[in-house]
Design an enzyme around this catalytic site. Structure first.
Site, PDB file in Angstrom:
ATOM      1  N   TYR A 178     -66.990 -29.240  -4.987  1.00 39.83           N
ATOM      2  CA  TYR A 178     -65.996 -28.343  -4.528  1.00 39.83           C
ATOM      3  C   TYR A 178     -65.264 -28.164  -5.981  1.00 39.83           C
ATOM      4  O   TYR A 178     -64.701 -29.110  -6.487  1.00 39.83           O
ATOM      5  CB  TYR A 178     -65.198 -28.672  -3.414  1.00 39.83           C
ATOM      6  CG  TYR A 178     -64.153 -27.432  -3.361  1.00 39.83           C
ATOM      7  CD1 TYR A 178     -64.360 -26.271  -3.014  1.00 39.83           C
ATOM      8  CD2 TYR A 178     -62.539 -28.046  -3.492  1.00 39.83           C
ATOM      9  CE1 TYR A 178     -63.268 -25.398  -2.817  1.00 39.83           C
ATOM     10  CE2 TYR A 178     -61.762 -27.298  -3.431  1.00 39.83           C
ATOM     11  CZ  TYR A 178     -61.895 -25.960  -2.963  1.00 39.83           C
ATOM     12  OH  TYR A 178     -60.906 -24.932  -3.179  1.00 39.83           O
TER      13      TYR A 178
ATOM     14  N   HIS B 254     -55.571 -17.294 -10.825  1.00 40.78           N
ATOM     15  CA  HIS B 254     -55.421 -16.354  -9.572  1.00 40.78           C
ATOM     16  C   HIS B 254     -54.282 -17.203  -8.957  1.00 40.78           C
ATOM     17  O   HIS B 254     -53.821 -16.509  -7.954  1.00 40.78           O
ATOM     18  CB  HIS B 254     -56.911 -16.475  -8.682  1.00 40.78           C
ATOM     19  CG  HIS B 254     -56.981 -17.607  -7.931  1.00 40.78           C
ATOM     20  ND1 HIS B 254     -57.579 -18.892  -8.443  1.00 40.78           N
ATOM     21  CD2 HIS B 254     -56.629 -18.128  -6.626  1.00 40.78           C
ATOM     22  CE1 HIS B 254     -57.559 -19.626  -7.529  1.00 40.78           C
ATOM     23  NE2 HIS B 254     -57.276 -19.197  -6.357  1.00 40.78           N
TER      24      HIS B 254
END
Length: 495
Positions: free
Chosen positions: A57, A85
């Site tokens: 991940y 982001h």
């Protein structure tokens, strides 16, 4: 070696005292053992990434709800993909002591060697602590669920030379701040970037600092309560060890024992009513319950400071990459809510004791508002108004946050603890409690000026003398804001 010069070793357990020291430049040591375990973890990550069938991940995938999509192929791009982001925080910058404490918690967690970070990340963070560099981190944006993503991303960007930061207390572009501090911008890949943000280090740091503040105020309130008892000539029978033992709570027994020692030698005036108001008579029960609650918070903070907050974790000896939820800040969320409730009741006690002290119907005939010339002077009237406002603010902050979960992130984060909000509010409340202690201390000093008796217990007399030396009498009236802060410093930081 003076305490301020003792380095913080990443190989040793982290303590709340280390977090306080990190507010100023301090040496953080990366020894050979730390470097070895970090490099082993990094080498293992590299081996895993060569195996295409073992997804990791954030290294090979997108983030959060977009984990099912591949990430960017270039490591530098994946770093940008991680941090860009998350640049969505808003609000005022965090206090510098909180920001630096959060980064100390973060680097300690990464230094345990199970996050797969590059060794130069540990070195870069350690180097920062020897300077006055502080990332400008906005207060709002974290839910404390997948770590303190947004605030820690802001910190990581500043360490890369992006965004804003402080040096010597001046805010400037982060690249300029790094240059002034003599620091090299961090170079990060995707795993480095994710490891920097994917932990509840801000939540832990704010909780630990808040706990430190409340514990200091709790100790101060015990001493101030004893001084109030002695100035008024109260009978200390409410502290009788047989009475307190029958109550059955260890915190109350310990608090009462300390108060009895502080009041050793007291001679009651014999003019008080049989039973004192609850703000005096029930003080060992109230302060004792606070002690029991603070011991629970002690345990949570100790666990957070000695634990790894990240996802995934890498265990080279077991050839294992484990994806889980060690970034979930629920323990600190519960603890911070308890801390805020304790703070509210300690604040109530300080305010009620000051109210008793300024009231001629209950203070043994001292002048109203402890004014040296009532009407021509107003003594503690302004200070009491301010304490009322402080208590109202603390009560607002004490509304529990940890059970107000809201789902977010496409229901990937379908339960969140809001630990960051709880911790920062507890930190704010601790600062107000400090001022309440200072306000009560100024009132006790003024009571001695306008006619209260000389304390008969040596411990109380010593405390009053320290207050008299630090705080002039209010005669005539003057602004007391600086005096309250000075008395708070004496009571909370020194006494």
């Amino acid at each position: 070696m003076p305490a301020a010069e003792v380095p913080i070793a990443l190989s040793a357990p982290l303590r709340s005292a280390d977090l306080r020291r990190a507010a100023a430049p301090v040496s953080v040591v990366v020894d050979a053992g730390v470097r070895d375990r970090v490099e082993r973890g990094r080498d293992f990550l590299r081996d895993v990434l060569r195996e295409e069938e073992r997804p990791v991940y954030g290294a090979t995938t997108g983030f959060g709800a977009l984990v099912g999509f591949p990430g960017r192929e270039e490591e530098a791009d994946q770093c940008d993909n991680t941090l860009a982001h998350l640049g969505a925080g808003q609000g005022p910058d965090l206090a510098h002591e909180v920001s630096r404490a959060a980064l100390l918690v973060r680097v300690w967690s990464l230094a345990q060697g199970v996050s797969g970070v590059s060794a130069h990340v540990i070195d870069g963070l350690a180097a920062m602590f020897a300077t006055t560099f502080v990332p400008a981190i906005p207060r709002y944006g974290s839910v404390g669920a997948s770590g303190d993503l947004i605030p820690l991303a802001c910190a990581a960007q500043a360490l890369r030379g992006r965004g804003e930061a402080y040096v010597d207390g001046r805010r400037m572009p982060a690249a300029e701040a790094l240059h002034h501090a003599g620091l090299t911008p961090l170079t990060l890949d995707g795993r480095d970037a994710l490891a920097l943000v994917n932990g509840t280090s801000l939540t832990t740091a704010a909780t630990a600092l808040a706990l430190d503040g409340v514990r200091s105020a709790h100790r101060a309130m015990q001493a101030l309560t004893c001084l109030l008892v002695d100035l008024l000539g109260c009978d200390p029978g409410f502290l009788d060890p047989r009475l307190i033992a029958a109550y059955g709570h260890p915190g109350a027994a310990d608090v009462a024992d300390g108060m009895r020692k502080h009041l050793s030698g007291i001679v009651p005036a014999g003019t008080r009513a049989l039973q004192e108001p609850y703000s005096i008579r029930c003080s060992p029960q109230l302060l004792g319950a606070a002690e029991d609650a603070l011991r629970y918070v002690d345990g949570v903070v100790a666990g957070d400071l000695s634990g790894v907050s990240d996802n995934p974790l890498f265990f080279p000896d077991d050839d294992l990459v484990v994806h889980g939820g060690n970034f979930f800040g629920q323990p600190a969320a519960f603890a911070s809510d308890v801390l805020a409730m304790v703070t509210a009741q300690l604040g109530n006690l300080a305010e009620r004791q000051l109210d008793l002290l300024v009231d001629p119907a209950r203070n043994g005939g001292l002048p109203p508002m402890l004014a040296a010339g009532p009407g021509r002077q107003h003594g503690m009237q302004g200070v009491q108004l301010a304490t009322t406002a402080f208590v109202a603010e603390i009560r607002h902050a004490a509304v529990p946050v940890s059970m107000q979960s809201l789902p977010t992130n496409l229901h990937n984060q379908d339960v969140v603890p809001f630990g960051t909000q709880a911790a920062l509010r507890a930190h704010d409340a601790a600062a107000l409690l400090r001022l309440l202690c200072g306000s009560l201390a100024v009132g006790l000093r003024q009571a001695a000026h306008v006619g209260a008796r000389r304390p008969t217990a040596p411990g109380c007399a010593a405390l009053l003398d320290a207050l008299i030396e630090a705080i002039p009498p209010v005669d005539p009236d003057r602004p007391l804001d600086a005096d309250v802060r000075k008395a708070a410093e004496l009571m909370v930081d020194v006494w």
